[in-house]
Each structure stands twice: as C-alpha cells, then as structure tokens.
Design a protein around this motif. Structure first.
Motif, PDB file in Angstrom:
ATOM      1  N   UNK A  20       0.809  -1.208   0.000  1.00 45.56           N
ATOM      2  CA  UNK A  20       0.000   0.000   0.000  1.00 45.56           C
ATOM      3  C   UNK A  20       0.841   1.254   0.000  1.00 45.56           C
ATOM      4  N   UNK A  21       2.125   1.124  -0.176  1.00 48.45           N
ATOM      5  CA  UNK A  21       2.988   2.287  -0.301  1.00 48.45           C
ATOM      6  C   UNK A  21       3.583   2.284  -1.698  1.00 48.45           C
ATOM      7  N   UNK A  22       2.877   2.927  -2.632  1.00 49.86           N
ATOM      8  CA  UNK A  22       3.293   2.906  -4.023  1.00 49.86           C
ATOM      9  C   UNK A  22       4.650   3.526  -4.249  1.00 49.86           C
ATOM     10  N   UNK A  82      -9.005  16.334  -6.538  1.00 48.65           N
ATOM     11  CA  UNK A  82      -7.756  16.288  -7.307  1.00 48.65           C
ATOM     12  C   UNK A  82      -6.957  15.009  -7.089  1.00 48.65           C
ATOM     13  N   UNK A  83      -7.081  14.394  -5.903  1.00 46.88           N
ATOM     14  CA  UNK A  83      -6.363  13.153  -5.622  1.00 46.88           C
ATOM     15  C   UNK A  83      -7.228  11.915  -5.788  1.00 46.88           C
ATOM     16  N   UNK A  84      -8.385  12.064  -6.411  1.00 47.72           N
ATOM     17  CA  UNK A  84      -9.310  10.940  -6.532  1.00 47.72           C
ATOM     18  C   UNK A  84      -9.016  10.036  -7.711  1.00 47.72           C
ATOM     19  N   UNK A  85      -9.093   8.736  -7.477  1.00 43.53           N
ATOM     20  CA  UNK A  85      -9.039   7.728  -8.539  1.00 43.53           C
ATOM     21  C   UNK A  85     -10.201   6.781  -8.326  1.00 43.53           C
ATOM     22  N   UNK A  86     -10.920   6.464  -9.368  1.00 43.40           N
ATOM     23  CA  UNK A  86     -12.107   5.634  -9.178  1.00 43.40           C
ATOM     24  C   UNK A  86     -11.767   4.220  -8.746  1.00 43.40           C
ATOM     25  N   UNK A  87     -10.612   3.724  -9.138  1.00 41.35           N
ATOM     26  CA  UNK A  87     -10.122   2.433  -8.671  1.00 41.35           C
ATOM     27  C   UNK A  87      -9.118   2.706  -7.547  1.00 41.35           C
ATOM     28  N   UNK A  88      -9.194   1.919  -6.476  1.00 46.10           N
ATOM     29  CA  UNK A  88      -8.327   2.171  -5.318  1.00 46.10           C
ATOM     30  C   UNK A  88      -7.002   1.428  -5.385  1.00 46.10           C
ATOM     31  N   UNK A  89      -6.690   0.841  -6.536  1.00 46.60           N
ATOM     32  CA  UNK A  89      -5.403   0.185  -6.718  1.00 46.60           C
ATOM     33  C   UNK A  89      -5.537  -1.141  -7.434  1.00 46.60           C
ATOM     34  N   UNK A  90      -4.399  -1.761  -7.693  1.00 46.55           N
ATOM     35  CA  UNK A  90      -4.336  -3.036  -8.420  1.00 46.55           C
ATOM     36  C   UNK A  90      -3.187  -3.820  -7.804  1.00 46.55           C
ATOM     37  N   UNK A  91      -3.437  -5.067  -7.488  1.00 48.30           N
ATOM     38  CA  UNK A  91      -2.450  -5.930  -6.857  1.00 48.30           C
ATOM     39  C   UNK A  91      -1.124  -5.927  -7.622  1.00 48.30           C
ATOM     40  N   UNK A  92      -0.044  -5.561  -6.914  1.00 45.79           N
ATOM     41  CA  UNK A  92       1.310  -5.564  -7.474  1.00 45.79           C
ATOM     42  C   UNK A  92       1.485  -4.661  -8.689  1.00 45.79           C
ATOM     43  N   UNK A  93       0.529  -3.751  -8.897  1.00 45.91           N
ATOM     44  CA  UNK A  93       0.613  -2.863 -10.055  1.00 45.91           C
ATOM     45  C   UNK A  93       0.748  -1.408  -9.620  1.00 45.91           C
ATOM     46  N   UNK A  94      -0.273  -0.874  -8.957  1.00 42.49           N
ATOM     47  CA  UNK A  94      -0.218   0.529  -8.555  1.00 42.49           C
ATOM     48  C   UNK A  94      -1.181   0.780  -7.400  1.00 42.49           C
ATOM     49  N   UNK A  95      -0.880   1.825  -6.636  1.00 40.27           N
ATOM     50  CA  UNK A  95      -1.759   2.332  -5.596  1.00 40.27           C
ATOM     51  C   UNK A  95      -1.946   3.824  -5.822  1.00 40.27           C
TER      52      UNK A  95
END
Length: 606
Positions: free
Chosen positions: A19-21, A101-114
């Motif tokens: 969880x720390x991109x 401004x810091x919003x992303x509709x997806x909250x992340x992807x396993x081993x990809x991005x946060x």
C-alpha cells in the motif's frame, strides 16, 4: 499470460509495502537505473523547482495551482472532522471521486499501482492554463500527469512526485447544427455536432444532446467516464454496433502538445495527430482540452433484455451456452444489439443486453423464442431472475427521475441530471486483483468453430465469471461503421470481433488513509491466478486476438501488439514528431518502453 514476469520479486512484499506505491515505483526505477539517459526531477532533488518558481506558475494559471492531497487525507489528519465524514459518505459516488484532485475511481491493483497524488495540480480553466503547465513541466523536467475524471483502471491519471494537469473544470458543452472542422470549409458538408470540454463526463453530453435536444452522441456506457479520455482510448458504449466507437465519431480536437502549443487536430489540420488521438491511448499525445463529436438522429426507442438462468449440471450448462450462441448468431448479431451476457462458475447465464433502432414490441418478439426454449427445458434449467425484454422512449434513457436503474448524485451542489447505472456500482473504489480482455473474432460464431468456442466458454467459466461485451466488438455493424473504425488508431482486430470478453475481479475499496482498509493479499493472488486460467481458455483458440487498452491486463507483455496491432509503428512515428522527449508518459502508452516503469528514468531512445 505471464502477468507478473517482471514483478515476481514483489510477491513477497508485506501489505504495508503493497500500500505504499512510492516504495514499489522507486524500487522498479532503481532496477532500471543502469544505462539511464536522464531522469526527471523529484522533490528533494537539487533540480526540483524552487518555491518562487511554483509561485510564478501559480500566477500564470490565475491562482489555479493547488496541492493535491490523497482522497482520504482528511481522515488521517482529522478522523472526526467534517471533511473525513464527507469523504466516507461519498466514497462510493464516482462523481465525488472525480471531483477530488487526488481521486481515482479504482483504489489500486495488486502488485501494479496504488493511488498517489501529485505534489501539485493545475485545476485548469482554459487551454492557456494547460499550456503554462506543460511548459513548466518540460522546462523543469517534471513527471507530468493528465486527469479528467480519474476513471483509469491502469492508474495512468495519478503518479507520485509529479505535476497534475486536471481538466475536470473544463466541462462546457455546446451544440452545433452545422459544424465544419477547421480547414474543411467549402470542402465538406456541415454536420450536426457537439463540442465538449475535456473535463466533461458522458452524462453531461447525454443530458445536453439526448434529454434536452433529442439527438444521439456515441459515448461510453459508464456515465461518469471522462469524454476526452474515452475517445483517446477508442471508446465503446452500449450502442457502438449501431453508431461506431467514440473515436470514430471525433470531428475535431484541441490539444496542447509537448512544445506548449495549442493545436487544432482534424482531417485537414494536423491529420496525423488527429488519427493518433482517435484510439492511440490517453495521456500520450498531449493534453486534449476540447473535442467535437458528430451527433445523430435519435432512434425512437431504446430497449433491453434481461434475466438469469441456471443449469442443473455441467452438461446442461454447455447445452445452454450452445443454444444461446445459436440464438445470438441468428437474431442478435447485427447493429441493433449491444451490452453483455455473463457466464459463471455456478452454471448460470445472466443476460444484460440493450438495443436501439427497433420499433416498440420488437425486442420482445425477437427474444420470445429463446425464452420459450428455456421454459421448455425446465427439467435441467431454472429461471433465477425473470426473463423479459422491452423498450422505452430513447429520449428518457438517461433521465434520473423515476429511473430505478440509475443512482442519483445527491450532493447539494451536483447537477440534478448526474447519476450512474446500478450495474456500475461495484467498480467504484474497487481494489483490482486482476483483469484481462480479448477481442473474439466473428469466425468463432461460424458452425465449424462453434463447438470449440462453447468449450472455451465453459472451461473459462470454471475459474471465474466472464462477460461477453457485444458492443465492444464491431463485427455485425454496418459497413460504414466498420470503415470509420478502420480510420482510427484502435487495433484493427476490433473490426473483425463480435465481442470483447472481459475477466476481472477485485474487492472492497483499499484507498491509502481509509480506516480499516486492508487487502487480503493471499486471496488476491489466488484470485489473480484464477483470472489467468480463465483467460487462457481463450488465448488457446485466439492467441493473437488483441485487447482493449482501457480494459486490459496491466501486465500484458505484448501490449503494443495487443492494444494497437499493425498501427503501433505508425503511432510511434507520430509520437516522435509531437513528443520527441517523452514528456507525456503513461503505463503501456506509446513510447513508454523507453522509460522505467514509473516514468521517471529514460532507459533507451529509439
């Protein structure tokens, strides 16, 4: 597919590091350091702009330079405060997320991005604001990010240590009865069109064009998706078999390129750039600030068919699959029908399809033979959700009031016509475990290949739910629709595909700073493996099928071929012409192979 061929090392990360991109992206960059040509500046570097420089930028954009905080930053600094309460109440509202401004509709992807916000964001009000930001980023060697609504599954609209150009406030919508692209005067006939600012979302256009004006514009199925972003990725909506992709209906775009110039792109002016914008991937060509799309006469009716059927055995389920494909090929493989059906491991078939251009009662008559067959097969098939079909006046399709299929944005300041489909609710805030898609060629519907296709559908469904999105393949459309699609940068495979199969899954939101948010890493890894296995059933029968860039596997090692096919070399040429230094970088975007995975370190230059 070897989804994690270059990230195997990351499987041993703890949840804290997951969880720390910053840890992940900087570690990847470190792996790519040997042979680096040059690096972009980060905070703390000697080359990072001084406070006076940022203040000068702020003045240049009329004060619209703001700090971009994480979506749930208020819940870290003041858990009981009103800002945190507001965020928690609206975390499943896609319009609220897009308004941050810091919003992303997806909250992340396993081993990809946060999700990780930029250091600063320009809340652009004009193309001049955008140009000022582009020039500042280029001159100071900054990582630049572009975002409209933040609806990227791939995480391309956010990056740490960057400058964000945020176009959300540029959402004006203007209708034209007679539009001619710049340079086309006297050469082509005017057409009905709509011009949209880059920050508008599709419900803004559907409201203005359909609900108010009684016409149709081809956009996306999700009402909260950004208009400009969808067009640059190709863009498919419920009725794309009837009207084509969003990209194929683009008449003109205004775009700020890497040199800071505000350019017009259309078939007469900068035609190579215009072609690249039409499906070449968002965030790779510049900052699109305005688009103009063709509009059409509105059909009198839009319709739908729905229901869910369960088979009592594997054999019965395969028979159900085969019969549905027969029915689809004979009755639905045409410009009228779109959307999807779902095949599930519990031997269920869920129907969620829509249609356009049919008269009242036609949808019911078309589906009745299939419903009759299901009812006659009650010994081994049962109806879980009622089977039915119907239609309604097309002009009311996107109206909120009285529409049980849409969820209204109830925030006090929100436009009264803003709402999203109930079927899209599960993806709001989702943390993705995995995702894959393939275009399925229409040859699979031919009699000599039908049984092989039935087997692949059944085998895939043993692992995960899979959805056939018929509107995201253009085979079965009118020849003119196919011709327009071939004049875009989208992988030509879409023109021969009758559907896009999507296999994906995830879990509840896991935004950084969200209290109680956690990821079941072991479960997510297992789930991702099941998605891989489900996709393999199709890769075996269509190994070079191609994939839709916006809805695809983050780890696809053959992304250039999968996303753009034979168009990729041409796209590279356009990239070198308008962005030779790679200012615009996105994950698996054109030219991204020259950069480290985080976009900060240039590792090659072709």
């Amino acid at each position: 597919m070897k989804r994690r061929s270059f990230l195997n090392w990351s499987m041993s990360l703890t949840l804290a590091s997951l969880t720390n991109g910053v840890l992940i992206t900087r570690a990847i960059a470190a792996l790519n350091t040997p042979g680096a040509l040059w690096r972009r500046a980060r905070p703390g570097d000697a080359s990072w702009p001084a406070s006076a420089a940022w203040e000068k930028l702020k003045q240049a954009v009329n004060g619209n330079l703001i700090k971009a905080d994480p979506l749930f930053a208020p819940c870290v600094s003041e858990p009981a405060g009103p800002a945190c309460k507001d965020a928690l109440q609206n975390m499943r509202n896609p319009f609220y997320i897009g308004d941050q401004p810091g919003g992303t509709q997806v909250s992340g992807w396993l081993n990809a991005w946060m999700p990780e916000p930029s250091v600063y964001a320009i809340k652009a009000q004009s193309a001049a604001d955008v140009a000022a930001g582009v020039n500042f980023a280029r001159e100071n060697k900054l990582r630049l990010v572009v975002k409209g609504a933040g609806h990227s599954y791939q995480g391309t609209s956010n990056a740490p240590d960057s400058l964000l150009i945020w176009t959300r406030a540029m959402n004006q919508v203007t209708l034209h009865e007679h539009f001619v692209p710049t340079g086309g005067e006297g050469k082509i006939a005017p057409v009905s069109a709509v011009t949209s600012g880059a920050g508008a979302v599709w419900i803004d256009l559907y409201h203005a064009v359909t609900t108010v004006a009684g016409r149709y514009v081809q956009g996306g199925g999700c009402t909260d998706v950004g208009v400009a972003g969808l067009i640059q990725s190709g863009g498919f909506g419920s009725f794309s078999k009837g009207f084509g992709s969003a990209a194929s209906n683009l008449l003109e775009a205004e775009i700020v390129t890497a040199d800071g110039l505000v350019r017009v792109a259309n078939p007469h002016t900068n035609p190579d750039l215009f072609w690249a914008i039409k499906g070449g991937g968002g965030g790779s060509w510049g900052v699109v600030t305005k688009v103009t799309l063709r509009t059409y006469a509105l059909p009198e009716y839009f319709g739908a068919a729905w229901g869910k059927i369960k088979a009592d055995s594997d054999a019965s389920f395969q028979r159900l699959i085969a019969h549905f494909l027969d029915f689809y090929a004979s009755n639905l493989f045409n410009p009228h029908w779109g959307e999807q059906v779902t095949f599930a491991p519990d031997n269920t078939l869920k129907i969620s399809m829509v249609c356009q251009g049919l008269d009242g009662q036609q949808a019911k008559r078309i589906w009745q033979p299939f419903f009759d067959w299901v009812n006659a097969s009650s010994k081994d098939l049962s109806i879980v959700d009622d089977l039915s079909a119907g239609e309604s006046k097309a002009r009311h399709w996107w109206e909120i009031e009285g529409n049980h299929s849409m969820i209204p944005d109830k925030r006090e300041a929100a436009p009264k016509y803003h709402g999203w489909w109930t079927g899209d609710q599960d993806q709001v805030g989702v943390f993705l475990h995995g995702y894959d898609s393939l275009w399925l060629p229409s040859s699979l519907l031919e009699s000599e290949h039908r049984q092989q296709f039935v087997h692949a559908l059944f085998q895939s469904s043993r692992h995960k739910n899979l959805q056939l999105h018929f509107n995201k393949g253009l085979a079965g459309a009118l020849p003119e629709t196919i011709k327009k699609a071939r004049d875009t940068a989208t992988n030509p495979a879409v023109c021969n595909a009758f559907a896009l199969v999507i296999i994906a899954d995830g879990e509840k939101p896991a935004y950084p700073g969200l209290s109680g948010a956690s990821v079941d890493v072991d479960g997510a890894v297992k789930d991702a493996g099941q998605i891989d296995l489900a996709a393999q059933a199709f890769y075996k029968i269509v190994p070079n099928a191609g994939s839709y860039v916006s809805e695809s596997n983050y780890f696809n090692p053959d992304w250039q071929q999968a996303f753009w096919g034979e168009n990729y070399s041409r796209l590279q040429t356009v990239k070198k012409k308008y962005d030779p230094d790679g200012l615009f970088f996105v994950h698996h975007g054109v030219g991204s192979e020259e950069w480290s995975a985080d976009g900060f370190t240039r590792i090659s230059q072709s």
